[in-house]
Write an enzyme that holds these catalytic residues in place. Structure first.
Site, PDB file in Angstrom:
ATOM      1  N   ASP A  30      97.860  81.276  51.187  1.00  0.00           N
ATOM      2  CA  ASP A  30      97.610  82.543  50.501  1.00  0.00           C
ATOM      3  C   ASP A  30      97.819  82.341  49.001  1.00  0.00           C
ATOM      4  OD1 ASP A  30      97.650  85.779  51.537  1.00  0.00           O
ATOM      5  OD2 ASP A  30      98.134  85.357  49.435  1.00  0.00           O
ATOM      6  N   ASN A  85      96.970  92.780  59.030  1.00  0.00           N
ATOM      7  CA  ASN A  85      96.825  94.109  58.442  1.00  0.00           C
ATOM      8  C   ASN A  85      95.481  94.686  58.859  1.00  0.00           C
ATOM      9  OD1 ASN A  85      99.295  93.950  57.052  1.00  0.00           O
ATOM     10  ND2 ASN A  85      98.342  92.799  55.393  1.00  0.00           N
ATOM     11  N   GLN A  92      95.174  96.439  54.389  1.00  0.00           N
ATOM     12  CA  GLN A  92      94.193  95.344  54.429  1.00  0.00           C
ATOM     13  C   GLN A  92      93.345  95.367  53.159  1.00  0.00           C
ATOM     14  OE1 GLN A  92      91.520  95.489  57.785  1.00  0.00           O
ATOM     15  NE2 GLN A  92      90.756  93.412  57.428  1.00  0.00           N
ATOM     16  N   VAL A  94      91.301  92.531  52.248  1.00  0.00           N
ATOM     17  CA  VAL A  94      90.075  91.747  52.475  1.00  0.00           C
ATOM     18  C   VAL A  94      89.534  92.106  53.855  1.00  0.00           C
ATOM     19  CG1 VAL A  94      89.070  89.442  52.636  1.00  0.00           C
ATOM     20  CG2 VAL A  94      90.933  89.875  51.008  1.00  0.00           C
ATOM     21  N   HIS A  98      91.888  88.356  59.304  1.00  0.00           N
ATOM     22  CA  HIS A  98      92.674  87.147  59.030  1.00  0.00           C
ATOM     23  C   HIS A  98      94.090  87.365  59.515  1.00  0.00           C
ATOM     24  CE1 HIS A  98      92.740  89.870  55.589  1.00  0.00           C
ATOM     25  NE2 HIS A  98      93.982  89.461  55.379  1.00  0.00           N
ATOM     26  N   ILE A  99      94.723  86.281  59.845  1.00  0.00           N
ATOM     27  CA  ILE A  99      96.077  86.310  60.396  1.00  0.00           C
ATOM     28  C   ILE A  99      97.004  85.677  59.370  1.00  0.00           C
ATOM     29  CG2 ILE A  99      97.539  85.504  62.296  1.00  0.00           C
ATOM     30  CD1 ILE A  99      94.842  85.235  63.925  1.00  0.00           C
ATOM     31  N   HIS A 100      97.976  86.462  58.913  1.00  0.00           N
ATOM     32  CA  HIS A 100      98.969  85.928  57.984  1.00  0.00           C
ATOM     33  C   HIS A 100     100.049  85.181  58.779  1.00  0.00           C
ATOM     34  CE1 HIS A 100      97.883  88.527  54.427  1.00  0.00           C
ATOM     35  NE2 HIS A 100      97.403  89.295  55.385  1.00  0.00           N
TER      36      HIS A 100
HETATM   37  P1  AMP Z   1      95.247  91.569  53.470  1.00  0.00           P
HETATM   38  O1  AMP Z   1      95.971  92.452  52.508  1.00  0.00           O
HETATM   39  O2  AMP Z   1      95.870  91.504  54.836  1.00  0.00           O
HETATM   40  O3  AMP Z   1      93.773  91.859  53.511  1.00  0.00           O
HETATM   41  O4  AMP Z   1      95.436  90.101  52.910  1.00  0.00           O
HETATM   42  C1  AMP Z   1      94.566  89.502  52.002  1.00  0.00           C
HETATM   43  C2  AMP Z   1      95.285  88.303  51.476  1.00  0.00           C
HETATM   44  O5  AMP Z   1      94.336  87.423  50.914  1.00  0.00           O
HETATM   45  C3  AMP Z   1      96.306  88.627  50.380  1.00  0.00           C
HETATM   46  O6  AMP Z   1      97.605  88.194  50.806  1.00  0.00           O
HETATM   47  C4  AMP Z   1      95.803  87.829  49.180  1.00  0.00           C
HETATM   48  O7  AMP Z   1      96.848  87.266  48.430  1.00  0.00           O
HETATM   49  C5  AMP Z   1      94.949  86.762  49.846  1.00  0.00           C
HETATM   50  N1  AMP Z   1      93.878  86.216  49.030  1.00  0.00           N
HETATM   51  C6  AMP Z   1      92.973  86.891  48.289  1.00  0.00           C
HETATM   52  N2  AMP Z   1      92.124  86.035  47.708  1.00  0.00           N
HETATM   53  C7  AMP Z   1      92.487  84.790  48.091  1.00  0.00           C
HETATM   54  C8  AMP Z   1      91.997  83.478  47.806  1.00  0.00           C
HETATM   55  N3  AMP Z   1      90.956  83.266  47.004  1.00  0.00           N
HETATM   56  N4  AMP Z   1      92.640  82.429  48.372  1.00  0.00           N
HETATM   57  C9  AMP Z   1      93.697  82.617  49.177  1.00  0.00           C
HETATM   58  N5  AMP Z   1      94.201  83.831  49.492  1.00  0.00           N
HETATM   59  C10 AMP Z   1      93.606  84.896  48.940  1.00  0.00           C
END
Ligand code: AMP
Ligand code: ZN
Length: 110
Positions: A30, A85, A92, A94, A98-100
């Protein structure tokens, strides 16, 4: 999917080192880590939310089947947190599922 940052990473249009990749998923760091170690496991197919659709269930299932095999390599052997999320209230940002994976330290309760 156009304008999806994770689709662009998967397509190689945005550089992001892959810690793991197979035909179904990638694992990247991340960019704004919320823990000492913070990874994202991203299915290669674009869909925003968890779903009962068989193909999407399969994509998520494959991620969850792979994650435990990567834990030691990723430095998460002492335990880790899995977060997905969902939507606006879920925080969320993005809209590509995706799985954190968070760990590398004792995480705070939530
Ligand atoms: P969410 O809030 O669950 O949609 O998580 C999106 C995650 O993507 C966030 O923790 C961001 O820091 C991460 N993120 C956004 N752009 C990038 C990128 N280019 N490379 C790696 N992680 C990213
Ligand atoms: Zn996408």
């Amino acid at each position: 999917m156009e304008n999806c940052i994770f689709c662009k990473i998967i397509a190689g249009e945005i550089p992001s080192p892959r810690l793991y990749e197979d035909e179904n998923m990638i694992v990247i760091r991340d960019i704004e880590p919320k823990a000492k170690l913070h990874y994202l496991c991203i299915p290669k197919t674009h869909f925003p939310l968890l779903s009962a659709d068989e193909e999407k269930v399969e994509a998520v299932k494959r991620c969850f089947a792979k994650i435990p095999t990567l834990v030691e390599t990723l430095g998460l052997g002492d335990g880790y947190r899995v977060v997905i999320n969902q939507g606006e209230n879920g925080g969320q940002a993005v809209a590509h599922l995706h799985i954190h994976l968070l760990g590398g330290e004792k995480l705070k309760d939530f």
